[in-house]
Design an enzyme around this catalytic site. Structure first.
Site, PDB file in Angstrom:
ATOM      1  N   SER A 119       1.219  -9.802  -0.350  1.00 36.37           N
ATOM      2  CA  SER A 119       0.783  -8.603  -0.763  1.00 36.37           C
ATOM      3  C   SER A 119       1.129  -7.985   0.425  1.00 36.37           C
ATOM      4  CB  SER A 119      -0.836  -8.300  -0.624  1.00 36.37           C
ATOM      5  OG  SER A 119      -1.501  -9.076  -0.064  1.00 36.37           O
ATOM      6  N   LYS A 159       0.736  -1.595  -0.022  1.00 30.90           N
ATOM      7  CA  LYS A 159       0.025   0.486  -0.292  1.00 30.90           C
ATOM      8  C   LYS A 159       0.844   0.807  -0.226  1.00 30.90           C
ATOM      9  CE  LYS A 159      -4.686  -1.043   0.551  1.00 30.90           C
ATOM     10  NZ  LYS A 159      -4.583  -2.607   1.334  1.00 30.90           N
TER      11      LYS A 159
END
Ligand SMILES: *Cc1c(COP(=O)(O)O)cnc(C)c1O
Length: 330
Positions: free
Chosen positions: A315, A58
């Site tokens: 991720s 992110k």
């Protein structure tokens, strides 16, 4: 507060994001595992975004977005609502770009997440998630202070930034046959699709959702965005209710398919990462590999990926240690 533009991002935006992130984001390693290769008869390439700054991909989308603020936006700062990885990504990006940041979080968010967000220099504003509306609070704050609200996935600059992880992977391993990517609101998948479409058009990109939150697959079947109640799953980074207005069309037009995995399959993948690869991965971060395992066995006898070169996007790795220990011990 400025509304995100509804222009779909392109590969050029991903390439420009990669340029902006140079020297700011880590170029995360691509890990190999003989155990994984032998288990499924494929060659696996794991892009380890759990080792990214703030512990998840992110940071890429957040920094790419904040770096494009105007001087006026910079001076007034950024606002985000998130109890998860987006909060830390915005907080660190704001500090690096020397602008104020306010993060709106539920008052019962994990203390460690709140502390980490404050450590990056952001102001944390809390609300009661049962009695107050976070979007209304955020909008009010943004209006009062003139701050720019940055959403976690449905923004062209966020999507372009997230796409740089797959771009790096495809630069390192150009001839992938498959790429498995986890899906919440679809920012990471949409960005990955833009990168793959330009750099590896023959690579089949498959999105992986938690089974309880398969709104993405439902949306593809329905031909429009399907909204579901907040799903119950250990994959807290994918507890989104719907794809976004920008992520949906990109996924609809370019993803090979969306598949889903159960929570117990995620736990198995977490154990594999800990035991065999010696890495800490959060439940949402394991969706890609768990999805590849399900896919390999989906048709026939687990041979679906035999002989293929398979990319896996890990991720993130932010998980409360007590919770993590319970997953490994159960
Ligand atoms: C946010 C997040 C996701 C989901 O990303 P989207 O862009 O919302 O699909 C997956 N894994 C981790 C670790 C995340 O933080």
């Amino acid at each position: 507060m400025s509304l995100p533009s509804l222009t779909l991002p392109t590969f050029d935006d991903v390439a420009a994001a990669a340029h902006r992130l140079k020297g700011m984001a880590h170029r995360t390693p691509v890990l190999r595992s003989t155990s994984a290769d032998e288990m499924l008869g494929a060659q696996f390439f794991f892009k380890a975004e759990n080792l990214q700054r703030t512990g998840a991909f992110k940071f890429r989308g957040a920094f790419n977005t904040l770096a494009q603020f105007t001087d006026d936006q910079r001076e007034r700062g950024v606002l985000a609502f998130s109890a998860g990885n987006h909060a830390q990504a915005i907080a660190l990006s704001a500090r690096l770009l020397d602008m104020p940041a306010v993060i709106v979080m539920p008052e019962d968010a994990p203390a460690s997440k709140m502390a980490a967000t404050r450590e990056y220099g952001a102001q944390v504003v809390t609300y009661n998630r049962y009695t107050e509306d976070r979007e209304a609070i955020s909008r009010q704050l943004a209006l009062e202070r003139g701050m720019t609200l940055v959403p976690p996935f449905d923004h062209p600059h966020v999507i372009a930034g997230q796409g740089t992880a797959a771009l790096e992977l495809l630069d390192d391993v150009p001839d992938l046959d498959y790429l498995f990517v986890c899906v919440g609101g679809g920012g990471l998948l949409a960005g990955s699709l833009l990168a793959a479409k330009a750099r590896a058009p023959h690579c089949k990109v498959i999105g992986v959702e938690p089974e309880a939150g398969d709104d993405g697959a439902q949306s593809l079947r329905a031909g429009h965005i399907v909204r579901i109640p907040t799903p119950h799953t250990i994959a807290d980074g994918a507890q989104t209710q719907a794809l976004g207005d920008l992520t949906f069309p990109i996924i609809r037009d370019h993803a090979e398919s969306l598949i889903s995995v159960r929570d117990d399959q995620l736990v198995q993948a977490l154990r594999f990462f800990a035991e065999r690869m010696k890495i800490v991965v959060e439940p949402t971060g394991a969706l890609g590999f768990a999805g590849a395992q399900v896919f390999a066995g989906a048709e026939g006898n687990g041979k679906q990926l035999h002989g293929e070169r398979v990319g896996i996007l890990i991720s993130g790795g932010n998980v409360d240690l007590g919770r993590y220990a319970r997953f490994l011990a159960d």
